[in-house]
Scaffold this motif. Structure first.
Motif: not given
Ligand SMILES: Cc1ncc(C[n+]2csc(CCOP(=O)(O)OP(=O)(O)O)c2C)c(N)n1
Ligand code: SF4
Lengths: 602, 351
Positions: A156-163
């Motif tokens: 979830a952290v990675i997804e947020a960062m990509l977004t």
């Protein structure tokens, strides 16, 4: 250290080829770990070229908050066939190696005692993405995905960062997301995830940031009110002025007119850069240059002039291995002596030694205050490791009541009150004479000359006047000892020896002291943060019959400086030297201390 | 200018300019250059120009490198701040000072050694930056202060004090400046006050870098081998009691107003220099024809003088830097420091 790796305590590295876009994937991994609340450090070990040579990125996770370069790595992602043989050797026994299994396994990758995990990154990316460029770039995001599975990085952290990063470019976002999933899903499907050492969310980074020293120093220059920056590009100092420019664009552009409250001059060479900041400093601006060792060499003549004519200027030296090209992407602390005594004739200079980006921020501000207070060149001795790597440090703070220390500057009203203005008259006995700024009028005008001058600023070749002048400069220098940043000192009960160090060695030495203590060797600690050395430095050295002086150069320059300036006997200081060009590790320090103590019982 | 100190009293009848200042108010320290040095005539012209322009002395900054020529800054406008920097690097120091305080008038003085050898790079880049300043080169073809070596502007065939002939082609600062895009280019002769003063005035008033090359004879090292009055000859034929340098006193060379286009000036060494003033129908706003004029004069062994080129619409360093109208040194700290709140917000970006 060996065998200790476990939850939130391990290191891994990526071996890639520079210019292939791995930097953003590596940064993503590091930042994700940081956002999970886990202390983390990243060291970019890169070649002096733009594209095609081996590069490594080492990430260390340390629940205890150690930020030195790891002594061992638990997992290596080997994506560069040119370094397979080397990379496979660096995995600790019992550790893991991840490689691209698109091609049959290279015989170099065989090694007993480690686990080898093949993931067909290349094939998956070729099958999924159309463009060659995407296939290369996204392979990096794919390995980040695999590592997320193996190390249990919060997706979830990675997804947020990509977004955050690609939110405005939906196509790119989708592609990155896909690539990440490729690696993640493959690892989940084929291996036992997570590995025995992996990540668990913590709560230890809330008051910290991830930042590099060059950015931090640039921010310091902005906060100090520096208005003139002059420079000539040189690795590893370049980004500093670029960051300064970025911050100025953010904070110093007049909203209505678009005009700038700063001037950045890219000079034709370092000689000119030094001349520009000295001209600006004389005219009353806070001015600085950023450079590295070779640039400092070229600036020597001007440094001497500024010293001898009492002109403030700040020089930020991001040290690297010399000479000429040398190893410009490797770190070192080998400019200490050349900064301390830079230039010809009798000269001595004020230096501050930051240990991390936070100190780069704070000490750059201090450097401007010192330069103006003492009307002299001041050096900020940073280095490549501090300047270019991201460090986890406490958030910077600012006190709005701060006002620059402009030193003794007489304005028109002050001049009214005095009979005669004498530029170099030491009224207060501290060696610091009052100055006036060009344009002030009245009796304030004076002539700056490198040639012999008396206390009134008049030309003379009189021996007494010359000696009086250089003696005043010495007095001024000595008076600065209590104004440069004080050393950081700590004591352990029953300490047998003292550890003395400087700058970016701090992280490794601090960790080494803990390891030594666990093994029953107690040490006192001192990190020197300013030159001239203060009374506390002298006292610390006097209290210890024996000290280790840990620094990153071949010739024990800090030890020499201590010996020259404080008269401490060389034999009382054992040098621990690392001049490999790599950031220091705790193991290097621990081993050297133990070896020496075994040879010469304390 | 003379090397003789003058009493500090003002003559009651001395003429004053619009600021109520006399010429004497624009003078500086006593010159320590050789008697008759062309540089002292340049100083006199600068004094005259600044007086006529009614510059407030304290609002001017005098900048120089190293050399006899660079000492000039000490000899005029004693109420101005001055900066005698290092050899060849006056342009960078001036760039920095001008960046910090655009409110002052910058007068830079250099020599041909200072500007065309060690400082060639800095001269070029100051031109490129178009720093708002007067840039005078006191050009004598030799290094005066280090005793007579050829400078980069020495002509082919000219001889050194030891009799060696210079074989390398000179660098002509005027052609260089024209090529580099300098926005004001002029040349004059130290002894031609009639021409030099107005040129200096125009140069100071120009926005951007105004390069003025001034042929300024060196009385001490311009002498040639065959002359029995030469420095070398005197040295050889002197019976030395103790070793001491001997520099014969000479007179400054001046050219009378003749109204002619080409004037022949005899130098101390007996050499003759032919100066050609720009004609009345000369167009100084055309860079190409300026270049052609200088070259044509060279071909005739003449030196083109006068205002050779000017572009009054050029962008200067501050235009490129896009700085605010207020000099940076006058901006209050509050206008420069983003403060605590901004830092707090910024820190969130590094999470
Ligand atoms: C770094 C450095 N190198 C050399 C010198 C010695 N030096 C002083 S003045 C000078 C030449 C000056 O010649 P020029 O600029 O033509 O001036 P002139 O004396 O002829 O007026 C030299 C080489 C110096 N001061 N600094
Ligand atoms: S040596 Fe030449 S340039 Fe120097 S002061 Fe004497 S005459 Fe002038």
């Amino acid at each position: 250290m060996s065998g200790k790796s476990g939850i939130n305590d391990f290191a891994f590295k990526m071996g890639t080829v520079n210019g292939t876009g791995s930097a953003s994937a590596n940064g993503l991994l590091m930042q994700a770990i940081f956002r999970m609340g886990i202390p983390v450090t990243g060291k970019n070990i890169f070649p002096s070229n733009i594209q095609g040579l081996p590069t490594w990125y080492e990430i260390r996770v340390s629940k205890d908050g150690y930020t030195a370069r790891p002594s061992e790595v638990d997992l290596v992602v080997a994506l560069n066939p040119a370094t397979y043989a080397k990379d496979v050797k660096t995995v600790r026994p019992g550790g893991y190696l991840v490689y691209d299994s698109t091609w049959p396994m290279d015989p170099d990758l065989v090694r007993e005692g480690i686990t080898i995990l093949g993931i067909p990154f290349g094939r998956m990316c070729v099958e999924t993405f159309e463009k060659d460029r995407d296939r290369t770039l996204l392979r990096n995001i794919a390995y980040a995905g695999a590592l997320a599975a193996l190390l249990k990085i919060d997706t979830a952290v990675i997804e947020a960062m990509l977004t955050e990063k690609f939110g405005k470019k939906p196509k790119l976002l989708a592609a990155n997301h896909t690539a990440f999933k490729l690696g993640y899903d493959y690892a989940m499907a084929h291996f036992q995830c997570p590995l025995p050492f992996h990540l668990e969310p913590m709560d230890r980074t809330g008051d910290s940031i991830l930042i590099d020293g060059n950015t931090a120093a640039a921010l310091g220059a902005v906060y100090a009110g520096a208005t003139v920056g002059a420079w000539y590009p040189i690795t590893p100092a370049t980004a500093l002025m670029e960051q300064f420019k970025g911050f100025c664009e953010k904070y110093r552009v007049d909203k209505e007119t678009g005009l700038h409250k700063y001037a950045i001059l890219q000079a034709e060479d370092e000689l000119a850069a030094a001349g520009i900041i000295i001209g600006a400093g004389w005219a009353g601006a806070r001015a600085f240059t950023n450079t590295s060792g070779p640039g400092i060499s070229l600036m020597q003549e001007f440094i001497g002039l500024a010293y001898y004519t009492d002109i403030p200027a700040v020089f930020i030296d991001v040290q690297r291995c010399g000479p000429a090209t040398g190893m410009p992407t490797r770190t070192q602390q080998a400019d200490l002596l050349s900064l301390a005594y830079a230039s010809h004739g009798d000269t001595k200079h004020l230096i501050v030694f930051p240990a991390d980006p936070r100190e780069c921020f704070e000490m750059t501000v201090q450097a401007f205050d010192l330069a103006e207070r003492f009307q002299t060149p001041v050096f900020v001795a940073s280095d490549l490791d501090i300047g270019m790597n991201d460090w986890m440090v406490k958030r910077f703070e600012w006190d709005d009541s701060y006002r620059p220390d402009r030193g003794k500057v007489l304005d028109a009203a002050d001049l009214e009150k005095i009979q005669r203005f004498s530029r170099y008259l030491d009224v207060d006995g501290d060696g610091i004479a009052a100055r006036t700024l060009p344009g002030v009028g009245g009796k304030g005008a004076y002539f700056v000359r490198g040639s012999g001058h008396d206390k009134h600023g008049q030309y003379t070749e009189d021996s007494d006047a010359y000696q009086e002048l250089v003696d005043r400069l010495k007095r001024k220098f000595e008076g600065a000892a209590e104004h440069v940043p004080a050393p950081i000192i700590s004591h352990q009960p029953g300490a047998e020896v003292g550890l003395v160090t400087i700058g970016g060695c701090e992280a490794a030495v601090h960790e080494a002291a803990d390891i030594l203590r666990a093994e029953g060797i107690h040490t006192d600690y001192m990190r020197i943060r300013g030159f001239p050395f203060s009374e506390e430095v002298r006292k610390f050295l006097g209290r210890h019959e024996h000290t280790f002086v840990i620094e990153q150069n071949r010739d024990a320059q800090l030890r020499s400086l201590v010996q020259i300036e404080l008269g401490v006997a060389r034999d009382a200081m054992t040098p621990i030297l690392d001049y490999s060009g790599m950031p220091l590790t705790a193991a290097t320090v621990v081993n050297a201390v133990k070896t020496h103590l075994a040879e010469v019982p304390a | 200018m003379t090397s003789i100190a003058k009493p500090p009293v003002k003559h009651p009848t001395a003429r004053t300019n619009g600021r109520g200042l006399t010429l004497r108010d624009y003078e500086g320290a006593m010159s320590t250059l050789c008697a008759g040095c062309g540089h002292d005539s340049v100083t006199a012209a600068l004094v005259q120009a600044a007086w006529e322009l009614e510059i407030e002395p304290h609002r001017a900054a005098k900048m120089s490198g190293i050399g006899c020529s660079s000492k000039t800054t000490a000899y005029f406008m004693k109420q101005s701040h001055g900066f005698n920097s290092v050899h060849g690097r006056m342009p960078s120091v001036t760039s920095g000072a001008a960046a910090a305080n655009k409110g002052l008038t910058y007068i830079g003085i250099s020599g041909d050694g200072d500007s065309l050898s060690i400082g060639l790079g800095q001269l070029s880049h100051a031109i490129r930056r178009n720093v708002n300043m007067l840039y005078v080169i006191e050009n004598n073809g030799v290094y005066g202060l280090t005793k007579g070596q050829f400078s980069a502007s020495a002509d082919i065939g000219s001889t050194s004090k030891k009799g060696e002939a210079n074989e390398q082609a000179p660098i002509d600062p005027v052609l260089l400046a024209l090529t580099l895009g300098c926005t004001f280019v002029a040349r004059s002769f130290s002894g031609d006050k009639q021409q030099l003063v107005p040129i200096l005035k125009a140069a100071i008033a120009h926005k951007g870098l105004a390069l003025v090359d001034v042929i300024s004879p060196c009385v001490s090292f311009n002498d040639h081998e065959g002359s029995t009055k030469s420095y070398a000859y005197t040295r050889e034929h002197e019976v030395e009691a103790v070793h001491a340098d001997f520099i014969p006193l000479k007179r400054e060379i001046t050219v009378p107003e003749t109204g002619e286009e080409v004037r022949v000036v005899e130098m101390h060494d007996g050499a003759r220099v032919r100066l050609r003033s720009t004609a009345t129908d000369y167009d100084p706003t055309n860079r190409e024809s300026a270049y052609a004029h200088v070259r044509a004069c060279q071909a005739r062994h003449e030196i083109a003088t006068g205002l050779l080129f000017v572009d009054e619409n050029g962008r200067d360093m501050h235009d490129y830097l896009k700085t605010v109208p207020t000099p940076l040194v006058d901006l209050p700290f509050e206008a420069l420091c983003p403060g605590k709140d901004a830092l707090g917000k910024l820190m969130d970006r590094y999470r």
